[in-house]
Write an enzyme that holds these catalytic residues in place. Sequence first.
Site, PDB file in Angstrom:
ATOM      1  N   ARG A   8       9.117   2.041  28.342  1.00 51.87           N
ATOM      2  CA  ARG A   8       7.733   1.926  28.817  1.00 51.87           C
ATOM      3  C   ARG A   8       7.541   2.645  30.139  1.00 51.87           C
ATOM      4  O   ARG A   8       6.500   3.267  30.377  1.00 51.87           O
ATOM      5  CB  ARG A   8       7.325   0.450  28.913  1.00 51.87           C
ATOM      6  CG  ARG A   8       7.116  -0.177  27.541  1.00 51.87           C
ATOM      7  CD  ARG A   8       6.348  -1.483  27.599  1.00 51.87           C
ATOM      8  NE  ARG A   8       6.816  -2.410  28.585  1.00 51.87           N
ATOM      9  CZ  ARG A   8       7.704  -3.374  28.374  1.00 51.87           C
ATOM     10  NH1 ARG A   8       8.259  -3.516  27.190  1.00 51.87           N
ATOM     11  NH2 ARG A   8       8.046  -4.194  29.342  1.00 51.87           N
ATOM     12  N   ARG A  57      -4.349   4.333  29.470  1.00 51.27           N
ATOM     13  CA  ARG A  57      -2.945   4.675  29.654  1.00 51.27           C
ATOM     14  C   ARG A  57      -2.629   6.138  29.359  1.00 51.27           C
ATOM     15  O   ARG A  57      -1.542   6.599  29.651  1.00 51.27           O
ATOM     16  CB  ARG A  57      -2.062   3.833  28.727  1.00 51.27           C
ATOM     17  CG  ARG A  57      -1.985   2.380  29.078  1.00 51.27           C
ATOM     18  CD  ARG A  57      -0.965   1.691  28.187  1.00 51.27           C
ATOM     19  NE  ARG A  57      -0.960   0.259  28.350  1.00 51.27           N
ATOM     20  CZ  ARG A  57      -0.225  -0.388  29.233  1.00 51.27           C
ATOM     21  NH1 ARG A  57       0.563   0.267  30.033  1.00 51.27           N
ATOM     22  NH2 ARG A  57      -0.270  -1.698  29.303  1.00 51.27           N
ATOM     23  N   ARG A  92      10.958 -11.009  35.470  1.00 51.24           N
ATOM     24  CA  ARG A  92       9.834 -11.527  34.690  1.00 51.24           C
ATOM     25  C   ARG A  92      10.298 -11.936  33.297  1.00 51.24           C
ATOM     26  O   ARG A  92       9.916 -12.989  32.788  1.00 51.24           O
ATOM     27  CB  ARG A  92       8.737 -10.460  34.592  1.00 51.24           C
ATOM     28  CG  ARG A  92       7.546 -10.875  33.748  1.00 51.24           C
ATOM     29  CD  ARG A  92       6.476  -9.829  33.722  1.00 51.24           C
ATOM     30  NE  ARG A  92       6.828  -8.731  32.833  1.00 51.24           N
ATOM     31  CZ  ARG A  92       6.103  -7.636  32.674  1.00 51.24           C
ATOM     32  NH1 ARG A  92       4.996  -7.457  33.374  1.00 51.24           N
ATOM     33  NH2 ARG A  92       6.471  -6.702  31.827  1.00 51.24           N
ATOM     34  N   LYS A 137       0.138  -5.127  38.407  1.00 48.80           N
ATOM     35  CA  LYS A 137      -1.238  -4.942  37.950  1.00 48.80           C
ATOM     36  C   LYS A 137      -1.894  -6.244  37.521  1.00 48.80           C
ATOM     37  O   LYS A 137      -3.009  -6.535  37.927  1.00 48.80           O
ATOM     38  CB  LYS A 137      -1.306  -3.934  36.791  1.00 48.80           C
ATOM     39  CG  LYS A 137      -0.922  -2.527  37.141  1.00 48.80           C
ATOM     40  CD  LYS A 137      -1.098  -1.580  35.972  1.00 48.80           C
ATOM     41  CE  LYS A 137      -0.388  -1.988  34.719  1.00 48.80           C
ATOM     42  NZ  LYS A 137       1.065  -1.956  34.753  1.00 48.80           N
TER      43      LYS A 137
END
Length: 185
Positions: free
Chosen positions: A139, A83, A122, A8
């Site tokens: 998450r 979200r 990441r 994203k």
Amino acid sequence: MGPQGAGKGTQAARLAEVFGIPAISTGDIFRANIKGGTELGRLAQEYSAKGELVPDEVTDSMVRDRLAEDDVKGGFLLDGYPRNAHQVEALDGILGELDWELDGVIELTADREELLQRIAKRAEVEGREDDTPDAIARRLDIYEAETAPLTAAYAERGLLVQVDGIGEIAEVTDRIVAALEQQFG
């Protein structure tokens, strides 16, 4: 929209450049506040460290304030917001106050195992404290429970474009632009 690790942020930055509009990332705002040691940053850090999301009211206020800035009058791209159902209602309210409507919603899709690998990489490259294996899994679970169902609501409104987020960065950008052109002209 899309789960963590779907690309994203990367795609938001690229699309902002393609369309000449600002990308508004709640994640970037939180990280800047954490790095700056602000009160909001400390609060965001508390939640992020546990793999939890920052409370809706804080996020909604930040988005409202950001959308009041002059650079968004020609359009904008939201990255990581909304979200959950509450945030969809809040965004609808914010846009209504501004007499604006959403043009479209992009959902980047990706396989969970690919997402776990991407986020782990990441974390290694960026040294992100909030990307522990437990926090990542939490998450992704939160996304599946709270955010993924929103795509059905946006599909019902005729706003949703789903794009495979796996592949070379430029290829994914090209797929998004093509899908937007096909869906919205």
